[in-house]
Design a protein around this motif. Sequence first.
Motif, PDB file in Angstrom:
ATOM      1  N   GLN A  21       0.933  -1.310  -0.308  1.00 29.00           N
ATOM      2  CA  GLN A  21      -0.132   0.086  -0.107  1.00 29.00           C
ATOM      3  C   GLN A  21       0.911   0.737   0.332  1.00 29.00           C
ATOM      4  OE1 GLN A  21      -0.795  -3.185   1.976  1.00 29.00           O
ATOM      5  NE2 GLN A  21      -2.594  -3.134   2.073  1.00 29.00           N
ATOM      6  N   ALA A  79      -1.299  -3.174  -6.804  1.00 25.61           N
ATOM      7  CA  ALA A  79      -2.472  -2.203  -5.934  1.00 25.61           C
ATOM      8  C   ALA A  79      -3.521  -2.663  -5.134  1.00 25.61           C
ATOM      9  CB  ALA A  79      -3.174  -1.899  -7.483  1.00 25.61           C
ATOM     10  N   GLN A  80      -3.271  -4.141  -4.746  1.00 23.35           N
ATOM     11  CA  GLN A  80      -4.212  -5.205  -4.833  1.00 23.35           C
ATOM     12  C   GLN A  80      -3.733  -6.822  -3.576  1.00 23.35           C
ATOM     13  OE1 GLN A  80      -8.060  -5.879  -6.549  1.00 23.35           O
ATOM     14  NE2 GLN A  80      -8.338  -8.405  -5.486  1.00 23.35           N
ATOM     15  N   ASP A  81      -4.082  -6.485  -2.888  1.00 23.73           N
ATOM     16  CA  ASP A  81      -3.495  -8.160  -1.928  1.00 23.73           C
ATOM     17  C   ASP A  81      -3.878  -9.476  -2.796  1.00 23.73           C
ATOM     18  OD1 ASP A  81      -2.061  -6.692   0.149  1.00 23.73           O
ATOM     19  OD2 ASP A  81      -4.266  -6.496   1.520  1.00 23.73           O
ATOM     20  N   VAL A 104      -2.469 -10.606  -5.690  1.00 20.36           N
ATOM     21  CA  VAL A 104      -2.996 -10.301  -7.056  1.00 20.36           C
ATOM     22  C   VAL A 104      -2.876 -11.196  -8.016  1.00 20.36           C
ATOM     23  CG1 VAL A 104      -0.296  -9.319  -7.052  1.00 20.36           C
ATOM     24  CG2 VAL A 104      -2.231  -7.898  -8.086  1.00 20.36           C
ATOM     25  N   GLU A 125      -6.015 -12.616  -8.012  1.00 16.26           N
ATOM     26  CA  GLU A 125      -7.399 -12.240  -8.899  1.00 16.26           C
ATOM     27  C   GLU A 125      -6.994 -11.861 -10.059  1.00 16.26           C
ATOM     28  OE1 GLU A 125      -9.936 -10.884  -6.993  1.00 16.26           O
ATOM     29  OE2 GLU A 125      -9.315 -12.149  -5.302  1.00 16.26           O
ATOM     30  N   SER A 164      -4.513  -1.100 -12.005  1.00 17.38           N
ATOM     31  CA  SER A 164      -5.815  -1.790 -11.310  1.00 17.38           C
ATOM     32  C   SER A 164      -5.932  -2.835 -11.477  1.00 17.38           C
ATOM     33  CB  SER A 164      -6.054  -0.745 -10.852  1.00 17.38           C
ATOM     34  OG  SER A 164      -7.239  -0.876 -11.319  1.00 17.38           O
ATOM     35  N   GLU A 210      -8.946  -3.876 -11.652  1.00 14.82           N
ATOM     36  CA  GLU A 210     -10.512  -3.864 -12.546  1.00 14.82           C
ATOM     37  C   GLU A 210     -10.456  -2.503 -13.763  1.00 14.82           C
ATOM     38  OE1 GLU A 210     -14.600  -3.546 -12.699  1.00 14.82           O
ATOM     39  OE2 GLU A 210     -13.674  -4.181 -10.988  1.00 14.82           O
TER      40      GLU A 210
END
Length: 719
Positions: A261, A435-437, A439, A442, A486, A488
Amino acid sequence: MPPPKDIVKIAVQMPGAYPQLIDLDQKKPLSTVLKEVCDVWNKNNPDQYALQYTDGIQSYITETNRHEIKNGSILRLATAPSREAENLYTGTQSGNYDVRFESLKGLAVLSKDITFAQEFISKDGIAALVRIVENGNDTGESLAHTLNAFIELMEHGVVSWETLTPVFIKKIAGFVNKSAMDASIQQLSLAILESMVLSSSYLFQLVKSEVPLDRLISHLQVTNQMIQTKAMALIIALLLSSNDDERKETMEFLIKRNLRQYVFKNIILSSSTMRDEMAHYLYVLQSVSLNLLEPRMRIPMDPYNQDQREMIQSLRQAAFESDADTSSGNFNTDRRKSLYSREFRRLGFPNNANPSLDFSRTPPGLLPLDNMIYFASRHSDAYNRFVLENSSREDKHECPFGRGSIQLTIILCEILKIGDPPSETGQDFYPMFFAQDRVFEEFFCICIQLLNKTWKEMRATQEDFDKVMQVVREQITRTLATKPTSLELFRNKVNALNYSEILKLRQTERMHQEETLAPPVLELRERLKPELMELIKQQRLNRLCDGTLFRKISSRRRQDKLWYCRLSPNHKVLHYGDVEEGVDNPAIEWLQEKIPVADIKALVTGKDCPHMKEKSTLKQNREVLDLAFSILYDAEDYSLNFIAPSKYDFGLWTDGLSVLLGKELNSEQTKSELEILLSMEIKLRLLDLENISIPDVAPPIPSVPSNYNFCYDFSHTDH
C-alpha cells in the motif's frame, strides 16, 4: 604533417602561473614529463607533484591511465597523491573543526580516484573515518562528508567490508533508525548498509538485526525521493541476500506491514517522475513477490496425498453439490466413481477418471489447483456460472475449465517470468500488482473468465483449444503493455479487447508486414532498398549526435554511475564523460573525453566485450550480455565499454557505429524499420493501381503488323 601518434597536445595549469601548452610524449616516463613541467615553473622536488584532470572526477595521471589523455585535455599540476593523502589524513585528525571540515570535504571529492584512495587507505585512513563516526563529535554537513568519503573509498574494493566494527555498524544503523536526522546522512547511511548486506552473510545478519523493517517502510512514506530510493534499495538487498525460507518470511512480514500500500500510494501514484533506479527496485520487488509462487509451481501432485485429493473433490462439490450428491452415499463404489468421473469431465479435466494426473506435470505443478480453489471459493458465483454455461453447451463447444485453468496458469507464469531470477537491468514492473492483495490469484480469476468469454466469441470446439489460448495470451500481453494501475482497469481493458478487435489488430499488422509478391513489386522493393537504407543510416547517425545516457553497472550500487556519449556533428569524434543524475542532454563541451572515429578499429558485442570478460567470474545475467557492446580503438589496445539502457538503444548505437566503420547494418531493428519504410513507400506508389491486378510477368510485345494502313496520313488533305 599530422603529429606522431604518441604525441598528445595538452594544456597544464597551475594557480598563479601562465598555462603551459605542451606536446606530451606518451613514450616518455611520466616522472620525466613532470620534471620538465616543474622546471618551467621553477618548482623543486617534482616527485612531490602530479598531473591531474581539471574536470569530472579529477583523477590523477599515472603510468596506468596516461593512455586515456586525449588531444586538447586540460590538466593541472597538483600535489602528489601520497602527499595530498598525508595532508588530508592529518587534517581529518585536527582538533580545529574548520580544518577538519575542509579536509573531509576535500577527501569526499578526491576519494573517487583510485590512485588517491590507495594512498589514503595505506595510511589507515578508513580506520580514521570510522573513528570519527564512532566518536560522534561531527554532525550535519561534516558527518555527511565523512560518510561520503567512506563509501567512495570502500567502493574501490581495496578494504573488505567485513573489517568494520560492530560499533560502527550500529552507529550507521542508528542514523537510519532515528526519526530526526539530516536527509543526506540518512541517504548515505542507507547506501552503506546496502553495500554491507550485499558483501557478506555475516554483515547481512548484523544489519538485519540492527535495522527494523518497520523503520525502512517508514522511509518509503517520506517525500524525499532519494531517501525512498535508498530505503527500497536496502529492502531489496535484504530480500536478495536471504535464503528461500528467510525471503518468504520477510515478504510475509512486509505484506502484514502494508508495504504494498505504501509503495502504491507514495511512489507509484506520486506526482514526481519515477527514476530508473526506483523502477528497477519495484521490478525486483515484483519479481521476488511473484517468485514466492515458484515452489507450488515446481511440486507435482501426489495422488496418495489425502489433502490434495480433497482439494480436487471440493471443486466438484462446489459445482455439483445437490440432492443427488447427498444421496450418492447410497450408491455402490462403482456407481459413485462413474458419477464423479462424469462430473469431472463436465469440469473439463482431461483425466476425468483420475484428475490428479492432470497436475503431475511441472511446471505448473499444484499452482493451477490453488488458483482454481481460490476462484471457486472467492468468486463462487462466477465459478458456478462458468460451469453451468459449459454444462449446457454441446459437448464439442464446452470450454474445459480444468484444462483451461492449467494452461492459463502456464501462460501467466511465462508472461510474468515466475521462477526466473530478476534481471540486473530490468525496470518493467506492472503498477496493478501493487494495487491489491492476493493479486496473482485475482489476476487469474479475471483471465479465466476472459478465457470463457473468448471461447464463446470464437465459437470454439475442443480442437480449437490451442488457438483460443493463443488469442487469450495475446489479449493479456497487449493489455499488460498499457500498464493499467488497477485490476479493475485491467479487467475493463482486456474485456474490451475482444476476439474481433484481435482479428482487426492482426489484420492491420499483417497489412504492414506482408506485401504483394508479384515480381514487379519485388523488383520495385529491391530498387527502393538502397535509398531507404541511406535514410536509416542517416537517422542512426543523427541519434548518435543527440547522444545517450548510459549507466555503469556496479556489483554493489546502481547510483552515481552515469555517463553520456555523443557523436560530433561532423561525425568525426565521439565525445563522452561522466554526468550527474538529472542531466539529460549535456552540451558537447561538457564531455571532456573523446575518441576520433578514425581511431576506432572494431565493434564487439556480448561476451566478446572486455567488460564482460572481466566479470566472467560473476554470474552474468543474460539480459546484461545482450545489452553490452564495446568499441576497440588505437590498434585494439584500448576500449570504450557500453551497457545500453534498452534493446532499442543497443540497436541504434551498434547500427550507428557500424555506419561509421563502413559495415553492414544487421540488427533486427534495422530489418524491421526497412520493412516498414518499404511497405509505406510501395503502398504510396501503388495507390494509382488500386483494384488493378498486377501481372506476374510483363505483357508480351505484339508482333509487327503486316501493314500500317491504320495510321492517319497527314499528307492528304481534304478539299
